[in-house]
Design an enzyme around this catalytic site. Structure first.
Site: not given
Length: 269
Positions: A44, A126
């Site tokens: 992650k 992101c």
């Protein structure tokens, strides 16, 4: 067709590995990937310290894809560095997103000293951080960001470390040469195309409401919806790199569920 491939000098037995997302956050998930058919293990996106992420519900999945506004929940970079020696069967890549340039520099300084880490994917894309835009849509800021990283971090301390970037989806054709002209200034080994399609919106007609809570229900769209956009980005970067004779590997991401999806990405570059 052989599925063996490589990312620069790293030989891989297959061409498939996990994307950095909601299912590679903790030790159980990462060790499961280490025992899977994945060619490598990718974590992650790690921030400098542990992060809880956005309020729940923040993920919704259905037949055509998903929407999420996770907000980078993760255990912090030290957790993922500590886990590195436990990934024994496959190369281990860490995705990083420092939220600020200074935090990213601190993360990278720690990571280059860990010889159990094979690669770094710097997440410039992101779409789910409240109050922040995507860095890779601002050419000047992205260039400054990369210039600072590659002129500050002593990557020579880990000379075999692979460095890549996770990019957002680009839509107009003029973006590809613009981005490429920035990337070629730096020793980047690979790019990942694409991150989720930012600020989509799904609503539930029965409850007459949005399906996730953060950002008024807006979040990153993934799944079948975005495969044509992923294919386009892979193809256009492949062609641009070929035109400029650049040795940057292109990794496809988005809407991959079957072997046919994989084959289509291979055909696109």
């Amino acid at each position: 067709m052989s599925l063996e491939t490589n990312i620069r000098h790293l030989l891989l037995p297959g061409c498939i590995y996990n994307a950095s997302g909601p299912r590679c956050t903790d030790i159980k998930e990462l060790l499961k990937l280490d025992k899977s058919e994945s060619a490598l293990v990718l974590s992650k996106s790690a921030t400098l310290v542990k992060r809880e992420g956005n309020p729940k519900p923040r993920y919704f999945d259905h037949d055509l894809g998903s929407i999420n506004s996770m907000g980078l929940p993760n255990e912090g970079i030290n957790y993922y560095l500590f886990l590195a020696p436990t990934i024994k069967n496959k190369p281990y890549f860490i995705s990083v997103n420092g939220l600020t340039l200074q935090d990213t520099l601190k993360i990278l300084n720690g990571t280059i000293r860990n010889k159990n880490v094979t690669g770094i994917e710097i997440n410039l894309s992101c779409p789910n951080i409240i109050g922040k835009g995507q860095l890779a849509y601002d050419m000047t800021e992205m260039d400054t960001y990369l210039h600072t990283i590659f002129n500050t971090i002593e990557f020579s301390l880990h000379p075999t470390l692979l460095i890549g970037l996770k990019l957002p989806p680009y839509f107009d054709l003029h973006w590809y040469p613009m981005v490429t002209n920035i990337l070629k200034k730096y020793p980047i080994h690979f790019i990942t195309c694409i991150n989720s399609l930012g600020n989509g919106l799904l609503v539930d007609s029965e409850s007459e409401s949005v399906v996730i809570k953060p950002k008024g229900g807006m979040g990153g769209i993934g799944g079948k919806y975005i495969k044509p956009i992923g294919l386009s980005n892979v193809r256009n970067f492949y062609l641009e790199f070929e035109k400029q004779n650049l040795k940057i590997d292109v990794i496809g991401c988005g809407g991959i569920e079957t072997g046919l999806d994989i084959f289509e990405y291979i055909l696109c570059g």
